[in-house]
Design a protein around this motif. Structure first.
Motif, short mmCIF file in Angstrom:
data_model
loop_
_atom_site.label_atom_id
_atom_site.label_comp_id
_atom_site.label_asym_id
_atom_site.label_seq_id
_atom_site.Cartn_x
_atom_site.Cartn_y
_atom_site.Cartn_z
N TYR A 174 -2.09 -0.35 3.75
CA TYR A 174 -1.86 0.92 3.08
C TYR A 174 -3.17 1.67 2.92
O TYR A 174 -4.25 1.08 3.03
N MET B 148 1.89 -1.85 -5.51
CA MET B 148 1.67 -2.90 -4.54
C MET B 148 1.97 -4.27 -5.14
O MET B 148 2.56 -5.11 -4.48
N PRO C 141 7.71 3.31 -3.53
CA PRO C 141 7.03 3.88 -2.36
C PRO C 141 5.57 4.17 -2.66
O PRO C 141 5.15 4.19 -3.81
N ASP C 142 4.81 4.40 -1.60
CA ASP C 142 3.44 4.88 -1.76
C ASP C 142 3.50 6.20 -2.53
O ASP C 142 4.41 7.00 -2.31
N LEU D 153 -5.46 3.83 0.42
CA LEU D 153 -5.68 4.14 -0.98
C LEU D 153 -6.24 5.55 -1.10
O LEU D 153 -7.23 5.90 -0.45
N GLU D 154 -5.59 6.35 -1.93
CA GLU D 154 -5.94 7.77 -2.04
C GLU D 154 -7.18 8.02 -2.91
O GLU D 154 -7.75 9.10 -2.86
N ASN E 264 3.27 8.87 0.20
CA ASN E 264 4.40 8.52 1.07
C ASN E 264 4.60 9.48 2.24
O ASN E 264 5.73 9.85 2.56
N PHE F 293 -0.46 7.79 4.51
CA PHE F 293 -0.26 7.24 3.17
C PHE F 293 1.13 6.63 3.02
O PHE F 293 2.00 7.16 2.33
N VAL F 294 1.33 5.51 3.72
CA VAL F 294 2.57 4.75 3.65
C VAL F 294 2.22 3.27 3.60
O VAL F 294 1.09 2.88 3.88
N TYR F 295 3.18 2.44 3.23
CA TYR F 295 3.01 1.00 3.27
C TYR F 295 3.58 0.51 4.60
O TYR F 295 4.70 0.83 4.96
#
Length: 90
Positions: free
Chosen positions: A71, A1, A47-48, A73-74, A51, A55-57
Motif C-alpha cells: 500500500y 491495515m 478500504p484505503d 502511505l499518504e 482508495n 493509493f489502494v491495498y
C-alpha cells in the motif's frame, strides 16, 4: 491495515491457509474480501482512505502459505512509517 491483518490471522487459524490470490486489489467486493467476510473474521473490509490510483491495498498470496499486502502511505505522520510504498506480511 491492522484490522485487515487481524482478519487474515483469524482466517488462517480457522482454515490453515491464507486466501489464495495473485496481485488482487482489495476493494471490499474482491475474492479476498469476500472470503474474509464470509468466514466471519471481519464484518467489512476497510478500504484505503484515498482508495484510487496508487493509493489502494494490493494483496498477494499465490500459495496461501504467506501473504504480502502493499500500500501507499499518504502521510509521514505515523510513528515508525514514512510516506510512500509500504508492505506488510504475517
Amino acid at each position: 491495515m491492522r484490522e485487515l491483518q487481524k482478519a487474515l490471522e483469524l482466517y488462517v487459524t480457522a482454515t490453515r491457509a491464507f486466501p489464495e490470490a495473485d496481485h488482487t486489489i482489495i476493494t471490499g467486493t474482491d475474492l479476498v474480501s469476500t472470503a474474509l467476510v464470509n468466514a466471519g473474521v471481519i464484518p467489512a473490509i476497510p478500504p484505503d482512505p484515498v482508495n484510487s490510483g496508487a493509493f489502494v491495498y494490493t494483496y498477494d498470496s499465490p500459495s496461501g502459505k504467506t501473504y504480502v499486502i502493499t500500500y501507499m502511505l499518504e502521510t509521514d505522520s505515523i510513528p515508525g512509517k514514512t510516506k510512500g510504498l509500504q508492505t506488510v506480511t504475517p
